[in-house]
Design a protein around this motif. Structure first.
Motif, mmCIF file in Angstrom:
data_model
loop_
_atom_site.group_PDB
_atom_site.id
_atom_site.type_symbol
_atom_site.label_atom_id
_atom_site.label_comp_id
_atom_site.label_asym_id
_atom_site.label_seq_id
_atom_site.Cartn_x
_atom_site.Cartn_y
_atom_site.Cartn_z
ATOM 1 N N ALA A 57 41.493 38.614 53.006
ATOM 2 C CA ALA A 57 41.429 39.259 51.691
ATOM 3 C C ALA A 57 41.962 40.688 51.749
ATOM 4 O O ALA A 57 42.619 41.153 50.818
ATOM 5 N N GLY A 90 43.040 39.715 46.493
ATOM 6 C CA GLY A 90 41.977 39.885 47.467
ATOM 7 C C GLY A 90 41.248 38.593 47.787
ATOM 8 O O GLY A 90 41.861 37.559 48.072
ATOM 9 N N LEU A 91 39.902 38.638 47.710
ATOM 10 C CA LEU A 91 39.094 37.470 48.062
ATOM 11 C C LEU A 91 39.370 36.306 47.117
ATOM 12 O O LEU A 91 39.336 35.139 47.524
ATOM 13 N N PHE A 98 42.308 34.573 48.406
ATOM 14 C CA PHE A 98 41.938 33.769 49.580
ATOM 15 C C PHE A 98 41.366 32.418 49.153
ATOM 16 O O PHE A 98 41.720 31.380 49.712
ATOM 17 N N GLU A 154 45.398 42.179 49.051
ATOM 18 C CA GLU A 154 44.750 42.870 47.942
ATOM 19 C C GLU A 154 45.603 42.815 46.672
ATOM 20 O O GLU A 154 45.094 42.617 45.573
#
Length: 507
Positions: free
Chosen positions: A175, A183-184, A187, A179
């Motif tokens: 992540a 980010g996450l 992912f 960005e």
């Protein structure tokens, strides 16, 4: 070391090629790694006009730097080795083995239990390999499952599950590299496109539920070998007096306090989110958890006279000794990776070859997968590979033409990184899988390489489908069908006897 990285061009891939070729040819990994490091230093020194003596000095400078950079990993490993030996000498492992043997009655159950336990420990791949190996090794030995097969089961459920678990140190690392792509959240979107992880887990359960094997693994399963030094090193001369709880409580303490330790070190109790906190310094948290497990073992064993203080400390020292071969390989592997990444620009060179060409965007996922696989296999690191390639892949797919293949390409980057990490002889996870199973390291590499490469070949074709369809369900379905067809083809060859080494194994 304070040295600037140079652009060594094609020579930048020479060190990993030398190390891997020598390891596979000589079956001796220590000298192969050292010569690979030395080759890289020679390339650096000749390019900068330095002497051969300086190249030798740089070899040990790099090793010293990597020991310092990975100090927590070294401490974690020696503490875990100590915990394994003390728990085993207490009789806890033997008691658990007898308890489990009475309940796990078949080879199939033993393999499936190993796979399931591997999937349950998703926070860290190294911890996964060593913990599951310690717990399941007595059971798989009892059912005549080869150490090579156990090593494969450990390795194939370590990194592949960590790279698709949203709450893991791997997730946070990925992540942080994407960005700009979300980010996450980005992912999570890559998970359906991480074909290598998904297909490897599917293959593990297929192999565990059946008696299907082929290649060197089949030969290993037909004549399993169990090294005598493995049981001798851990058992020692102490008469085991422990119970199942003497294994379970230290391990449970380790797991719980490791999670809390990762959260604490990462600042969770100061307001940082849990997912971010456990990714800050996961090895430090694991070290705290392992130390807590040792303290619980000490508090359990001494008052009940299962061990004296002298015997407990002897177990700690012997546990450190069991980790010396793995630590030696790790230090050499870290140094080789450092030479490639930080001094001669192996990653930058391979990445420039990809980004500099005129290639159809629909083929980018497949090409990225192949490049990530080669780079990760050469350097022995998934993290180093996706750390280099993810920003470049994001840049390549940043325009309107590439937006549609961004997630398949990011997923392909992670998948290729894990494949290389999975089967490279210089990978941390590969080394720890063979250590956890107490299997000869190069035997582990030799037997799992056909399995991993078969899945990788299917993934390459799957990413061609992904590049044109841009659909995760279509890609996954097509990949599973192709994997099934490959299995059917191998089974047909076995049945016809066209491949003598691929004969089916009877239950």
């Amino acid at each position: 070391m304070g040295l600037e990285m140079i652009d060594a061009g094609w020579l930048s891939i020479l060190p990993p090629v030398v190390a891997i070729t020598l390891a596979l040819l000589t079956k001796e990994v220590y000298s192969s790694l050292f010569l690979g490091i030395f080759t890289g230093m020679c390339v650096y020194c000749f390019s900068t006009g330095s002497s051969l003596l300086r190249a030798v000095t740089y070899v040990f400078d790099m090793m010293a730097v990597k020991i310092g950079d990975n100090g927590y990993m070294i401490i974690f490993l020696v503490l875990l080795g100590s915990l394994v030996v003390t728990v085993t000498r207490s009789g806890g492992t033997a008691a658990y083995g007898q308890w489990a043997i009475r309940r796990i009655r078949t080879r199939r159950s033993a393999k499936l239990t190993t796979a399931l336990l591997g999937l349950m420990i998703f926070l860290d791949d190294g911890f996964n390999c060593l913990t599951v190996g310690t717990v399941m090794r007595p059971i798989t030995d009892k059912h005549k499952i080869s150490r090579e097969k156990l090593s494969y089961l450990l390795d194939a459920t370590a990194a592949p599950i960590c790279i698709i678990a949203p709450i893991s140190s791997w997730a946070v690392a990925v992540a942080s590299e994407v960005e700009e792509a979300g980010g996450l959240g980005a992912f999570v979107q890559t998970i359906p496109f991480n074909l290598y992880a998904l297909l490897t887990i599917a293959m593990v359960f297929f192999l565990s539920a059946t008696s299907f094997d082929f290649g060197p693994m089949k030969k290993a399963e037909e004549s399993p070998q169990y090294p005598p030094e493995a049981s001798g090193t851990l058992a020692g001369a102490i008469e085991p007096k422990g119970t199942v709880l003497d294994l379970v409580l230290p391990i449970v303490t380790l797991i719980i306090t490791a999670i809390l330790g990762m959260a604490y070190v990462g600042g969770f109790f100061q307001g940082v989110s849990f997912a971010e906190a456990i990714g800050q310094n996961p090895v430090a948290g694991l070290t705290l958890g392992t130390f807590a497990g040792l303290l619980v073992a000490l508090a359990m064993y001494l008052p009940r006279r299962i061990m004296t203080m002298k015997e407990f400390m002897s177990g700690i020292i012997d546990g450190i000794k069991t980790m010396i071969p793995a630590l030696t390989i790790l230090i050499l592997a870290w140094a080789l990776g450092g030479v490639c990444r930080e001094m001669i620009g192996t990653g930058n060179f391979v990445s420039s070859v990809v980004s500099g060409g005129h290639i159809s965007m629909s083929l980018i996922p497949a090409i990225v997968f192949a490049v990530a696989a080669f780079l990760s296999f050469s350097m022995g690191t998934a993290w180093g590979t996706f750390g280099i390639l993810l920003p470049i892949v994001s840049m390549i797919c940043s325009g309107p033409a590439g937006a549609a293949v961004l997630m398949p390409s990011l997923g392909a980057t992670l998948a290729g990184s894990v494949y290389g990490d999975h089967c490279s002889p210089i990978s941390d996870t590969t080394i720890l899988a063979s250590t956890g199973a107490q299997c000869d390291h190069l035997r582990h590499v030799e037997t799992q390489l056909p399995y991993a490469t078969l899945v990788a070949a299917v993934c390459f074709l799957g990413y061609i489908v992904a590049g044109f369809s841009r659909s995760a369900p279509v890609t996954i379905a097509a990949s599973l069908i192709m994997l099934g067809l490959v299995f059917a083809g191998i089974a047909l060859l076995q049945k016809r006897g066209k491949e003598p080494g691929f004969a089916p194994k009877k239950s």
